[in-house]
Design an enzyme around this catalytic site. Structure first.
Site, mmCIF file in Angstrom:
data_model
loop_
_atom_site.group_PDB
_atom_site.id
_atom_site.type_symbol
_atom_site.label_atom_id
_atom_site.label_comp_id
_atom_site.label_asym_id
_atom_site.label_seq_id
_atom_site.Cartn_x
_atom_site.Cartn_y
_atom_site.Cartn_z
ATOM 1 C CB CYS A 6 70.064 61.596 42.317
ATOM 2 S SG CYS A 6 68.388 61.012 42.376
ATOM 3 C CG ASP B 16 67.362 56.914 37.860
ATOM 4 O OD1 ASP B 16 66.817 57.940 37.415
ATOM 5 O OD2 ASP B 16 68.005 56.886 38.923
ATOM 6 C CD GLN C 12 63.150 54.918 39.428
ATOM 7 O OE1 GLN C 12 64.198 55.506 39.675
ATOM 8 N NE2 GLN C 12 61.972 55.475 39.600
ATOM 9 C CE LYS D 68 55.956 66.575 39.265
ATOM 10 N NZ LYS D 68 55.663 65.406 40.072
ATOM 11 C CG HIS E 202 70.497 61.373 37.576
ATOM 12 N ND1 HIS E 202 70.659 60.101 38.080
ATOM 13 C CD2 HIS E 202 69.399 61.887 38.175
ATOM 14 C CE1 HIS E 202 69.697 59.874 38.970
ATOM 15 N NE2 HIS E 202 68.918 60.929 39.036
ATOM 16 N NE ARG F 142 62.639 55.127 45.563
ATOM 17 C CZ ARG F 142 62.284 55.818 44.495
ATOM 18 N NH1 ARG F 142 60.998 56.055 44.265
ATOM 19 N NH2 ARG F 142 63.179 56.287 43.652
ATOM 20 C CG HIS G 162 66.458 63.925 38.961
ATOM 21 N ND1 HIS G 162 67.103 63.217 39.936
ATOM 22 C CD2 HIS G 162 66.594 65.228 39.288
ATOM 23 C CE1 HIS G 162 67.604 64.053 40.831
ATOM 24 N NE2 HIS G 162 67.311 65.280 40.463
HETATM 25 ZN ZN LIG Z 1 67.321 61.148 40.276
#
Ligand SMILES: [Zn+2]
Ligand SMILES: [Zn+2]
Length: 643
Positions: free
Chosen positions: A336, A385, A383, A467, A387, A365, A513
């Site tokens: 992000c 992922d 991921q 979310k 945005h 992580r 996200h």
């Molecule tokens: Zn994010």
């Protein structure tokens, strides 16, 4: 109500009076409880107690049946005692310690001079059945602590003495069935004959009180159910879970491995990397259709960035740090902040929005070693992922198209059962009431407008916005969370992001996200177990294997192999001097979707004889026809899931 009576009532209100000191079982009978004979315990006010417990005051009472969750706990707990009873009879020198109920059964730890063998388990189980069919009453009595200590000392049960010494009460309860007495709070079934469906499942070493400094004990695991039918279903499910375990399939199918040099971080082998990359390729094709732009961002970034994003304050325990040029740096756990930096370059107009940045960047992580397991929880992963930066008016459309991507993708993998959760404003949150109300209303509208069933989880949103979590049920009906869509009002603030609106004024964009599969590693684990290692054709690391009958067909096989590979199919050939049946069997063990047999007949007719995994032998076909058939099956996946 005469003196010496107590009033017992059902929660519904019916009540009768019974003499003070009557048992819970007698009270249920007095209330006219029809199925009292099936009850194994009673719920008295807020406590589950023995049916023989005497009632000394007014209470609300309910029967506890073996098929309820409370009843199951009593059954499993009583079965742990039954096991200890059998162990003491077979091995009198063995000391008993503790025997709690766990998620899917129970265990009991014993001080035994050697590990129990599978034969021991069989003998213990047989004796358990004998004791159960003797239908011994299970009786409770309370004694002063010192008496209990003296009792167990005489038996040489030193662990029990240690346990009693740790109990603050003056009196403790003992339960006796036949020649076996154990220290316990209860409750228990009224007699051993109520235990009809149990199984000892495994043994393991375990330290006394869980500490490595203490002695090693022998733990026996088992499970129990209300009926033999339920036990059978459960055992079949355990077998199936073992058969599908992605760690085992990952090894057998040569997909990935773990090494002590990088704990909880998978190494993907060539075949695993094919599946991994095909998943990403599929997502990339979806991105092309849904207007995402892929970006690549650095792995190691200045700690100042993570302070600005809030990760340093809120997420530091899960991050890895390093340094370069005397600057403190962090290895990214999320993409992000990098995407915020990219958005913040130059002036953005409302006409540029929405901007959708996708990133398959590797994330690290830190997870405690106790919680990592196979691919489902790892320290290094990627991921799907992305945005989305948009105007508040665009949230509904953007979330709606994410939902479309998600559902299309879950359909593709055969995850037809879904559970969707809307997480609303938690107690600790940023942003105005108006902003939250509007955001939650928008998410609700996206779901309801599409007729999607969902559950509200109050207060489950992030502190920075509400979310929606998307879960699926796999082939074993286990629930997994895959996708998520989270609105974020915080990061655009922290990074001071703007766009110029149609009136020429600066405004804050909203950041969304979102992920579809989530962690690719974890998704692979779920998928492997869902399909039991039988990947769909488009994902299979090896889509087909050619097997020859004799050396005579080698030249033809090589030619066919070349044709298949030129068509973009993942084909290989087994030209070894082995029996045909052996070669076919080996390809089946590798779960290869197509085995293409080539003998003299096929060479002469310029065909191949295909076998489809799960469907058996298909009609002989020409190579171009075979390629067409396979491509027809693969094409929808190549088209981003459009059938
Ligand atoms: Zn994010
Ligand atoms: Zn007990």
């Amino acid at each position: 109500m005469s003196e010496g009576d107590v009033r017992v009532a059902r929660p519904s209100g019916d009540a009768v009076e019974v003499r003070c000191g009557a048992t819970a079982g007698e009270a249920l009978r007095a209330l006219g409880e029809r199925r009292v004979g099936e009850a194994i315990a009673a719920r008295v006010d807020d406590q589950v107690v023995d049916l023989t417990r005497s009632l000394e005051r007014d209470v609300i009472i309910l029967p506890v049946f073996p098929d309820s969750s409370e009843g199951l706990e009593v059954l499993r707990h009583s079965t742990a005692h039954l096991m200890a009873h059998a162990v003491k009879r077979l091995f009198p020198a063995t000391q008993v310690t503790i025997g709690p109920v766990i998620a899917a059964g129970f265990y009991y730890d014993f001080k035994h001079d050697r590990p129990f063998t599978p034969e021991d388990l069989e003998r213990i189980e047989t004796l358990m059945r004998e004791i159960a069919s003797a239908n011994l009453p299970v009786e409770r009595r309370e004694v002063p602590r010192h008496e209990a200590i003296a009792f167990f000392r005489a038996l040489g049960e030193h662990y029990k003495i240690e346990i009693i010494e740790g109990i603050p009460e003056d009196r403790v309860s003992l339960y006796t069935q036949g020649d076996f007495t154990d220290l316990c709070r209860g409750p228990h079934v009224p007699s051993t004959g109520r235990l009809k469906a149990f199984k000892l499942t495994s043994v393991a070493g375990a330290y006394w009180r869980g500490s490595e400094r203490n002695e090693m004990l022998q733990r026996i695991y088992g499970t129990a159910f209300a009926s033999p039918k339920e036990l059978k279903t459960h055992l079949a499910m355990l077998e199936e879970a073992k058969r599908r375990d992605h760690r085992r399939l990952g090894r057998d199918l040569n997909l990935f491995s773990f090494h002590p040099e990088a704990p909880a971080s998978p190494f993907f082998h060539p075949k695993g990397a094919i599946v991994y990359n095909e998943l990403i390729a599929y997502i990339r094709r979806l991105y092309d259709q849904f207007g995402y732009q892929e970006v690549l961002t650095p792995q190691v970034l200045d700690v100042e960035l993570w302070k600005r994003s809030g990760h340093y304050d809120n997420y530091r325990e899960s991050m890895y740090f390093t340094e370069a040029d005397e600057r403190a740096m962090a290895i990214k756990p999320m993409n992000c902040p990098s995407h915020c930096l990219l958005y913040g370059m130059g002036t953005r107009s409302y006409r540029d929005l929405p901007i959708r940045f996708a990133d398959f960047g590797r994330l690290h992580r830190y997870e405690r070693s106790g919680v990592t397991a196979g691919l489902t929880r790892v320290r290094s992963f990627s991921q799907d992922d992305a945005h989305i930066f948009c105007t508040p008016d665009q949230i509904e459309g953007e979330v709606g198209s994410v939902v479309e991507m998600l559902f299309r993708t879950y359909d593709l993998f055969g995850f037809s059962e879904r559970r969707i959760y809307l997480g609303t404003r938690p107690e600790k949150s940023i942003g105005s009431d108006a902003m939250w109300e509007r955001a939650e209303a928008t998410l609700t509208q996206v779901l309801e407008g599409r007729g999607i069933r969902y559950e509200v989880r109050h207060g489950d949103g992030a502190f920075y916005g509400p979310k929606i979590d998307f879960c699926i049920l796999d082939a074993m009906r286990r629930e997994w969370q895959l996708g998520t869509v989270q609105l974020d009002f915080s990061l655009p603030e922290r990074f001071d992001l703007h766009f110029v609106n149609s009136a020429g004024q600066e405004e804050r964009p909203v950041m969304i996200h979102r992920a579809l599969l989530g962690s690719i590693e974890r998704f692979m684990a779920i998928l492997i177990e869902h399909c039991a290692g039988d990947f769909p054709l488009w994902l299979a690391p090896v889509q087909m294997r050619l097997v020859t009958v004799t050396e005579e067909q080698h030249a033809y096989a090589e030619r066919v192999l070349g044709t298949l590979r030129s068509a973009g199919l993942r084909a290989e050939a087994d030209l070894r001097k082995e029996k045909l049946g052996y070669k076919i069997r080996e390809a089946e063990l590798q779960k290869i979707p197509f085995v293409l047999v080539i003998g003299d007949k096929e060479v002469a007719s310029d065909t191949i004889a295909p076998r489809r995994r799960g469907a058996g032998i298909l009609a002989a076909t020409s190579v171009p026809d075979l390629i067409n058939m396979m491509m027809a099956e693969i094409r929808p996946y190549m088209a981003g899931g459009v059938p």
